[in-house]
Design a protein around this motif. Sequence first.
Motif, mmCIF file in Angstrom:
data_model
loop_
_atom_site.group_PDB
_atom_site.id
_atom_site.type_symbol
_atom_site.label_atom_id
_atom_site.label_comp_id
_atom_site.label_asym_id
_atom_site.label_seq_id
_atom_site.Cartn_x
_atom_site.Cartn_y
_atom_site.Cartn_z
ATOM 1 N N VAL A 143 0.852 -1.182 0.000
ATOM 2 C CA VAL A 143 0.000 0.000 0.000
ATOM 3 C C VAL A 143 0.889 1.233 0.000
ATOM 4 N N CYS A 144 0.547 2.207 -0.829
ATOM 5 C CA CYS A 144 1.281 3.464 -0.862
ATOM 6 C C CYS A 144 0.984 4.250 0.413
ATOM 7 N N ASP A 145 2.029 4.772 1.048
ATOM 8 C CA ASP A 145 1.863 5.510 2.294
ATOM 9 C C ASP A 145 1.181 6.862 2.094
ATOM 10 N N LEU A 146 1.279 7.429 0.909
ATOM 11 C CA LEU A 146 0.747 8.780 0.693
ATOM 12 C C LEU A 146 -0.585 8.814 -0.049
ATOM 13 N N THR A 147 -0.798 7.893 -0.965
ATOM 14 C CA THR A 147 -2.027 7.941 -1.755
ATOM 15 C C THR A 147 -3.014 6.837 -1.394
ATOM 16 N N GLY A 148 -2.556 5.812 -0.691
ATOM 17 C CA GLY A 148 -3.438 4.719 -0.315
ATOM 18 C C GLY A 148 -3.686 3.722 -1.425
ATOM 19 N N LYS A 149 -2.918 3.833 -2.515
ATOM 20 C CA LYS A 149 -3.081 2.863 -3.598
ATOM 21 C C LYS A 149 -2.725 1.484 -3.080
ATOM 22 N N ARG A 150 -3.515 0.480 -3.482
ATOM 23 C CA ARG A 150 -3.268 -0.880 -3.024
ATOM 24 C C ARG A 150 -3.508 -1.865 -4.157
ATOM 25 N N VAL A 151 -3.315 -3.146 -3.865
ATOM 26 C CA VAL A 151 -3.483 -4.193 -4.865
ATOM 27 C C VAL A 151 -4.934 -4.232 -5.328
ATOM 28 N N GLN A 152 -5.131 -4.327 -6.646
ATOM 29 C CA GLN A 152 -6.460 -4.484 -7.211
ATOM 30 C C GLN A 152 -6.586 -5.896 -7.769
ATOM 31 N N VAL A 153 -7.803 -6.405 -7.805
ATOM 32 C CA VAL A 153 -8.058 -7.763 -8.276
ATOM 33 C C VAL A 153 -8.841 -7.695 -9.572
ATOM 34 N N GLY A 154 -8.462 -8.571 -10.497
ATOM 35 C CA GLY A 154 -9.161 -8.628 -11.772
ATOM 36 C C GLY A 154 -9.083 -10.019 -12.354
ATOM 37 N N ASN A 155 -9.368 -10.120 -13.620
ATOM 38 C CA ASN A 155 -9.340 -11.407 -14.307
ATOM 39 C C ASN A 155 -8.258 -11.434 -15.369
ATOM 40 N N ARG A 156 -7.599 -12.590 -15.478
ATOM 41 C CA ARG A 156 -6.717 -12.869 -16.605
ATOM 42 C C ARG A 156 -7.608 -13.544 -17.642
ATOM 43 N N VAL A 157 -7.709 -12.969 -18.819
ATOM 44 C CA VAL A 157 -8.635 -13.468 -19.832
ATOM 45 C C VAL A 157 -7.827 -14.083 -20.978
ATOM 46 N N SER A 158 -8.057 -15.358 -21.244
ATOM 47 C CA SER A 158 -7.345 -16.055 -22.312
ATOM 48 C C SER A 158 -7.990 -15.761 -23.655
ATOM 49 N N HIS A 159 -7.352 -16.257 -24.684
ATOM 50 C CA HIS A 159 -7.892 -16.090 -26.036
ATOM 51 C C HIS A 159 -9.243 -16.803 -26.167
ATOM 52 N N ALA A 160 -9.412 -17.896 -25.400
ATOM 53 C CA ALA A 160 -10.675 -18.633 -25.417
ATOM 54 C C ALA A 160 -11.693 -18.039 -24.449
ATOM 55 N N ASN A 161 -11.370 -16.865 -23.895
ATOM 56 C CA ASN A 161 -12.234 -16.124 -22.982
ATOM 57 C C ASN A 161 -12.432 -16.838 -21.637
ATOM 58 N N ASN A 162 -11.450 -17.678 -21.255
ATOM 59 C CA ASN A 162 -11.454 -18.245 -19.905
ATOM 60 C C ASN A 162 -10.950 -17.187 -18.940
ATOM 61 N N LYS A 163 -11.547 -17.129 -17.769
ATOM 62 C CA LYS A 163 -11.183 -16.101 -16.801
ATOM 63 C C LYS A 163 -10.646 -16.739 -15.524
ATOM 64 N N THR A 164 -9.478 -16.291 -15.105
ATOM 65 C CA THR A 164 -8.904 -16.702 -13.825
ATOM 66 C C THR A 164 -8.476 -15.444 -13.083
ATOM 67 N N LYS A 165 -8.528 -15.510 -11.764
ATOM 68 C CA LYS A 165 -8.215 -14.329 -10.951
ATOM 69 C C LYS A 165 -6.739 -13.972 -11.047
ATOM 70 N N ARG A 166 -6.454 -12.687 -10.999
ATOM 71 C CA ARG A 166 -5.089 -12.176 -10.977
ATOM 72 C C ARG A 166 -5.050 -10.895 -10.153
#
Length: 79
Positions: free
Chosen positions: A4-27
Amino acid sequence: MARVCDLTGKRVQVGNRVSHANNKTKRKFFPNLQKKRFYIPEEDAWVTLKVSTSALRNITKNGISAVLKKAKADGYIVY
């Protein structure tokens, strides 16, 4: 230690890794954090902060004192 950034509070975000076949896994999207020492002339002290690169740009533009004041007002720093 949390990523986490001490000054702005930016932190890890969660999303999906999307394959060419449109499979989604968390990243994770990690913020670009750098450990940096800053000199604060008002307190005559050096402070080590873990800041994002966008926060470094704000410090270069506005100065460390102004950025610390804004971070304290936003509630990211408690001292």
